[in-house]
Motif scaffolding. Structure first.
Motif, PDB file in Angstrom:
ATOM      1  N   GLU A  45       0.850  -1.201   0.000  1.00  0.00           N
ATOM      2  CA  GLU A  45       0.000   0.000   0.000  1.00  0.00           C
ATOM      3  C   GLU A  45       0.884   1.248   0.000  1.00  0.00           C
ATOM      4  OE1 GLU A  45      -2.149   2.386  -0.798  1.00  0.00           O
ATOM      5  OE2 GLU A  45      -3.449   0.655  -0.530  1.00  0.00           O
ATOM      6  N   PRO A  46       1.353   1.678  -1.185  1.00  0.00           N
ATOM      7  CA  PRO A  46       2.275   2.822  -1.253  1.00  0.00           C
ATOM      8  C   PRO A  46       1.683   4.114  -0.695  1.00  0.00           C
ATOM      9  CG  PRO A  46       2.170   1.639  -3.352  1.00  0.00           C
ATOM     10  CD  PRO A  46       1.066   1.100  -2.503  1.00  0.00           C
ATOM     11  N   THR A  47       0.378   4.302  -0.830  1.00  0.00           N
ATOM     12  CA  THR A  47      -0.225   5.553  -0.355  1.00  0.00           C
ATOM     13  C   THR A  47      -0.052   5.716   1.146  1.00  0.00           C
ATOM     14  OG1 THR A  47      -1.886   5.387  -2.113  1.00  0.00           O
ATOM     15  CG2 THR A  47      -2.344   6.918  -0.307  1.00  0.00           C
ATOM     16  N   LEU A  48      -0.163   4.630   1.878  1.00  0.00           N
ATOM     17  CA  LEU A  48      -0.068   4.696   3.334  1.00  0.00           C
ATOM     18  C   LEU A  48       1.363   4.591   3.833  1.00  0.00           C
ATOM     19  CD1 LEU A  48      -3.061   2.424   4.408  1.00  0.00           C
ATOM     20  CD2 LEU A  48      -2.943   4.912   4.526  1.00  0.00           C
ATOM     21  N   PHE A  49       2.193   3.833   3.137  1.00  0.00           N
ATOM     22  CA  PHE A  49       3.512   3.492   3.678  1.00  0.00           C
ATOM     23  C   PHE A  49       4.637   3.920   2.751  1.00  0.00           C
ATOM     24  CE2 PHE A  49       0.446   0.266   5.161  1.00  0.00           C
ATOM     25  CZ  PHE A  49       0.452   0.591   6.505  1.00  0.00           C
ATOM     26  N   ALA A  50       4.534   5.122   2.201  1.00  0.00           N
ATOM     27  CA  ALA A  50       5.572   5.607   1.301  1.00  0.00           C
ATOM     28  C   ALA A  50       6.785   6.147   2.057  1.00  0.00           C
ATOM     29  CB  ALA A  50       5.008   6.703   0.399  1.00  0.00           C
ATOM     30  N   ALA A  51       6.640   6.409   3.347  1.00  0.00           N
ATOM     31  CA  ALA A  51       7.745   6.988   4.130  1.00  0.00           C
ATOM     32  C   ALA A  51       8.914   6.021   4.212  1.00  0.00           C
ATOM     33  CB  ALA A  51       7.264   7.349   5.537  1.00  0.00           C
ATOM     34  N   GLU A  52      10.114   6.591   4.290  1.00  0.00           N
ATOM     35  CA  GLU A  52      11.322   5.767   4.312  1.00  0.00           C
ATOM     36  C   GLU A  52      11.436   4.888   5.540  1.00  0.00           C
ATOM     37  OE1 GLU A  52      11.183   8.947   3.675  1.00  0.00           O
ATOM     38  OE2 GLU A  52      11.978   9.216   1.646  1.00  0.00           O
ATOM     39  N   ASP A  53      10.747   5.267   6.637  1.00  0.00           N
ATOM     40  CA  ASP A  53      10.908   4.514   7.879  1.00  0.00           C
ATOM     41  C   ASP A  53      10.005   3.289   7.939  1.00  0.00           C
ATOM     42  OD1 ASP A  53       8.442   5.671   8.194  1.00  0.00           O
ATOM     43  OD2 ASP A  53       8.924   6.767  10.026  1.00  0.00           O
ATOM     44  N   SER A  54       9.266   3.002   6.878  1.00  0.00           N
ATOM     45  CA  SER A  54       8.415   1.814   6.889  1.00  0.00           C
ATOM     46  C   SER A  54       9.284   0.566   6.861  1.00  0.00           C
ATOM     47  CB  SER A  54       7.474   1.807   5.677  1.00  0.00           C
ATOM     48  OG  SER A  54       6.576   2.878   5.746  1.00  0.00           O
ATOM     49  N   PRO A  55       8.971  -0.453   7.651  1.00  0.00           N
ATOM     50  CA  PRO A  55       9.782  -1.673   7.662  1.00  0.00           C
ATOM     51  C   PRO A  55       9.621  -2.435   6.360  1.00  0.00           C
ATOM     52  CG  PRO A  55       7.792  -1.993   8.955  1.00  0.00           C
ATOM     53  CD  PRO A  55       7.823  -0.537   8.568  1.00  0.00           C
ATOM     54  N   ASP A  56      10.666  -3.152   5.979  1.00  0.00           N
ATOM     55  CA  ASP A  56      10.620  -3.923   4.735  1.00  0.00           C
ATOM     56  C   ASP A  56       9.679  -5.117   4.850  1.00  0.00           C
ATOM     57  OD1 ASP A  56      12.334  -2.270   3.388  1.00  0.00           O
ATOM     58  OD2 ASP A  56      14.115  -3.335   4.037  1.00  0.00           O
ATOM     59  N   HIS A  57       9.774  -5.856   5.945  1.00  0.00           N
ATOM     60  CA  HIS A  57       8.994  -7.074   6.087  1.00  0.00           C
ATOM     61  C   HIS A  57       8.610  -7.272   7.556  1.00  0.00           C
ATOM     62  CE1 HIS A  57      11.500  -7.738   2.465  1.00  0.00           C
ATOM     63  NE2 HIS A  57      10.416  -8.294   1.986  1.00  0.00           N
ATOM     64  N   HIS A 236       2.541  -0.488  13.312  1.00  0.00           N
ATOM     65  CA  HIS A 236       1.816   0.658  12.772  1.00  0.00           C
ATOM     66  C   HIS A 236       0.378   0.597  13.271  1.00  0.00           C
ATOM     67  CE1 HIS A 236       5.150   0.519   9.923  1.00  0.00           C
ATOM     68  NE2 HIS A 236       4.817   1.728   9.502  1.00  0.00           N
ATOM     69  N   ARG A 237      -0.162   1.747  13.643  1.00  0.00           N
ATOM     70  CA  ARG A 237      -1.573   1.806  14.030  1.00  0.00           C
ATOM     71  C   ARG A 237      -2.281   2.802  13.113  1.00  0.00           C
ATOM     72  NH1 ARG A 237      -1.280   1.766  19.310  1.00  0.00           N
ATOM     73  NH2 ARG A 237      -1.866  -0.426  19.378  1.00  0.00           N
ATOM     74  N   LEU A 238      -3.300   2.322  12.442  1.00  0.00           N
ATOM     75  CA  LEU A 238      -4.106   3.156  11.574  1.00  0.00           C
ATOM     76  C   LEU A 238      -5.426   3.430  12.275  1.00  0.00           C
ATOM     77  CD1 LEU A 238      -1.937   2.162   9.632  1.00  0.00           C
ATOM     78  CD2 LEU A 238      -3.700   1.784   7.909  1.00  0.00           C
ATOM     79  N   LEU A 259       4.664   3.466  15.140  1.00  0.00           N
ATOM     80  CA  LEU A 259       4.885   3.475  16.580  1.00  0.00           C
ATOM     81  C   LEU A 259       6.354   3.398  16.963  1.00  0.00           C
ATOM     82  CD1 LEU A 259       1.924   1.196  17.695  1.00  0.00           C
ATOM     83  CD2 LEU A 259       2.004   3.673  17.414  1.00  0.00           C
ATOM     84  N   ARG A 260       7.215   2.938  16.058  1.00  0.00           N
ATOM     85  CA  ARG A 260       8.639   2.869  16.393  1.00  0.00           C
ATOM     86  C   ARG A 260       9.309   4.239  16.277  1.00  0.00           C
ATOM     87  NH1 ARG A 260       6.563  -1.118  17.918  1.00  0.00           N
ATOM     88  NH2 ARG A 260       7.073  -3.277  17.379  1.00  0.00           N
ATOM     89  N   SER A 261       8.917   5.020  15.262  1.00  0.00           N
ATOM     90  CA  SER A 261       9.536   6.332  15.059  1.00  0.00           C
ATOM     91  C   SER A 261       8.683   7.469  15.605  1.00  0.00           C
ATOM     92  CB  SER A 261       9.774   6.565  13.565  1.00  0.00           C
ATOM     93  OG  SER A 261       8.537   6.629  12.863  1.00  0.00           O
ATOM     94  N   ASN A 262       7.469   7.152  16.062  1.00  0.00           N
ATOM     95  CA  ASN A 262       6.550   8.151  16.614  1.00  0.00           C
ATOM     96  C   ASN A 262       6.174   9.218  15.586  1.00  0.00           C
ATOM     97  OD1 ASN A 262       4.943   9.019  18.761  1.00  0.00           O
ATOM     98  ND2 ASN A 262       6.446  10.546  19.403  1.00  0.00           N
ATOM     99  N   SER A 263       6.114   8.815  14.311  1.00  0.00           N
ATOM    100  CA  SER A 263       5.694   9.730  13.259  1.00  0.00           C
ATOM    101  C   SER A 263       4.250   9.424  12.874  1.00  0.00           C
ATOM    102  CB  SER A 263       6.596   9.592  12.028  1.00  0.00           C
ATOM    103  OG  SER A 263       6.536   8.265  11.508  1.00  0.00           O
ATOM    104  N   SER A 264       3.570  10.400  12.261  1.00  0.00           N
ATOM    105  CA  SER A 264       2.175  10.191  11.895  1.00  0.00           C
ATOM    106  C   SER A 264       1.810  11.071  10.715  1.00  0.00           C
ATOM    107  CB  SER A 264       1.243  10.479  13.069  1.00  0.00           C
ATOM    108  OG  SER A 264       1.318  11.839  13.458  1.00  0.00           O
ATOM    109  N   ARG A 265       0.748  10.691   9.993  1.00  0.00           N
ATOM    110  CA  ARG A 265       0.210  11.485   8.897  1.00  0.00           C
ATOM    111  C   ARG A 265      -1.256  11.120   8.731  1.00  0.00           C
ATOM    112  NH1 ARG A 265       1.307   8.298   3.759  1.00  0.00           N
ATOM    113  NH2 ARG A 265       1.257  10.279   2.650  1.00  0.00           N
ATOM    114  N   ARG A 266      -2.054  12.072   8.274  1.00  0.00           N
ATOM    115  CA  ARG A 266      -3.492  11.848   8.118  1.00  0.00           C
ATOM    116  C   ARG A 266      -3.876  11.915   6.642  1.00  0.00           C
ATOM    117  NH1 ARG A 266      -7.804  11.806  11.455  1.00  0.00           N
ATOM    118  NH2 ARG A 266      -6.562  12.558  13.223  1.00  0.00           N
TER     119      ARG A 266
END
Length: 283
Positions: A45-57, A236-238, A259-266
Motif C-alpha cells: 500500500e504505497p499511499t499509506l507506507f511511502a515513508a522511508e521509515d516503513s519496515p521492509d517485512h 503501525h496503528r491506523l 509506533l517505532r519512530s513516533n511519526s504520523s500522517r493523516r
C-alpha cells in the motif's frame, strides 16, 4: 474461486506435507525462495507506507476504529492489491484472510477487483481469487488452533505474503465471560494469539493487517482492553474515523501512526461501489 481451506476436527486448517514428509519441513532452497518472495509494506500500500521509515517485512499493522469507519474496506483494498497481477498494478501474490465474525463478503471483494481490472476480465478475476485463502474462525480457541497450523501452509506457499485478520477484538466479550473475575484469564486467549501472530510475522516475513474495534466509550484511539501484549506487537496503528455530513454524505479519514519512530500522517478517503479510494492531499 477463493479457496476455503479444509478443517481438522478441531477447526484449524489441516495442510499436509508434500510427499508425505515431516509437516512444515522445507529445504534450504525453498526457505530462501519463500523469504525472498515476501512483499514490503511500501509495495502492498504505497499511499499509506511511502515513508522511508516503513519496515521492509514482518510488520503488524492495526486498523482501529468504530463500526462503519472503513476498516474492512481498507482490508479489502490491501488484499486486492496483493492479489492483482503486476500488469494491473498489483503484486501477483497470495493472501490469507481470517474472518472472525462471518462477515467476509466475497461479492464485495470481487467488485473491488473488477474496478481495478479491464471490463470483461473474468479470467483475471478468477486468477486473483485462486490466490486467496479464506479461513473462518468462530472463537479464540479456533483462531489459536488456526494460527498454530499456519506455518505448514506458509512453508508450502512461498507466494503467500499477506495475512489479513478481520476482527481480532471479535471475541473480547466471550473471552471476558469465560475468564470469570480474573483479568489474567480474560486476556490469556488473545495473548496466546498475539504471540503466534508475532512469530508468523517474524519467521515468515509476513505482512499482517489486523482490524480491531473500539470496545469502550471514550476510547476512540486505541484498544487497551486487548492487553499489553497486543500494544507491544503492533508496528503501525491506523486510526480510522467517520463523520456523517447530511449534505455531502459520510467523510472518512485515517491517521497513520508509525509506533517505532513516533511519526504520523493523516489521509482522507471515500468508499464507493468500487471500494476505498484515497483523496488527493490538500483536497
Amino acid at each position: 474461486m477463493a479457496q476455503v481451506a479444509g478443517k481438522t476436527s478441531a477447526g484449524a486448517p489441516g495442510p499436509q506435507a508434500a510427499g508425505g514428509g515431516v509437516p512444515g519441513a522445507e529445504s534450504g532452497t525453498e526457505l530462501l525462495a519463500r523469504l525472498e518472495g515476501r512483499s514490503s509494506l511500501k509495495e502492498i500500500e504505497p499511499t499509506l507506507f511511502a515513508a522511508e521509515d516503513s519496515p521492509d517485512h514482518g510488520g503488524i499493522v492495526e486498523l482501529h476504529g468504530p463500526e462503519g469507519a472503513g476498516k474492512t474496506e481498507l482490508l479489502y483494498r490491501v488484499t486486492v492489491r496483493c492479489l492483482l497481477p503486476p500488469s494491473a498494478g498489483g503484486l501477483g501474490a497470495e493472501a490469507l484472510f481470517l474472518d472472525t465474525d462471518g462477515h467476509f463478503d466475497l461479492l464485495r471483494l470481487v467488485a473491488v477487483l473488477e474496478r481495478a481490472l479491464p471490463a470483461g476480465a473474468e479470467a483475471l478475476v478468477r486468477g486473483c481469487l485462486g490466490r486467496l485463502w479464506v479461513l473462518p474462525c468462530a472463537s479464540s480457541a479456533q483462531l489459536l488452533l488456526t494460527l498454530h497450523a499456519l506455518p505448514a501452509l506458509l512453508c508450502r506457499r512461498p507466494a503467500l505474503g499477506l495475512l489479513a485478520l478481520d476482527g481480532l477484538s471479535a471475541f473480547y466479550w466471550q473471552d471476558r465471560a469465560q475468564g470469570g473475575e480474573s483479568a489474567r484469564r480474560q486476556e490469556a486467549p488473545l495473548g496466546r494469539c498475539v504471540q503466534l501472530l508475532q512469530r508468523l510475522a517474524a519467521a515468515h516475513r509476513l505482512q499482517l493487517f489486523v482490524t480491531t474495534q473500539s470496545l469502550l466509550q471514550g476510547d476512540p484511539d486505541r484498544a487497551p482492553s486487548l492487553g499489553q501484549a497486543w500494544r507491544r506487537a503492533v508496528t503501525h496503528r491506523l486510526l480510522l474515523s467517520r463523520q456523517d455530513d447530511a449534505a455531502g454524505g459520510p467523510r472518512f479519514s485515517v491517521l497513520v501512526r508509525h509506533l517505532r519512530s513516533n511519526s504520523s500522517r493523516r489521509l482522507s478517503f471515500t468508499v464507493g461501489d468500487g471500494g476505498l479510494e484515497f483523496c488527493a492531499q490538500g483536497s
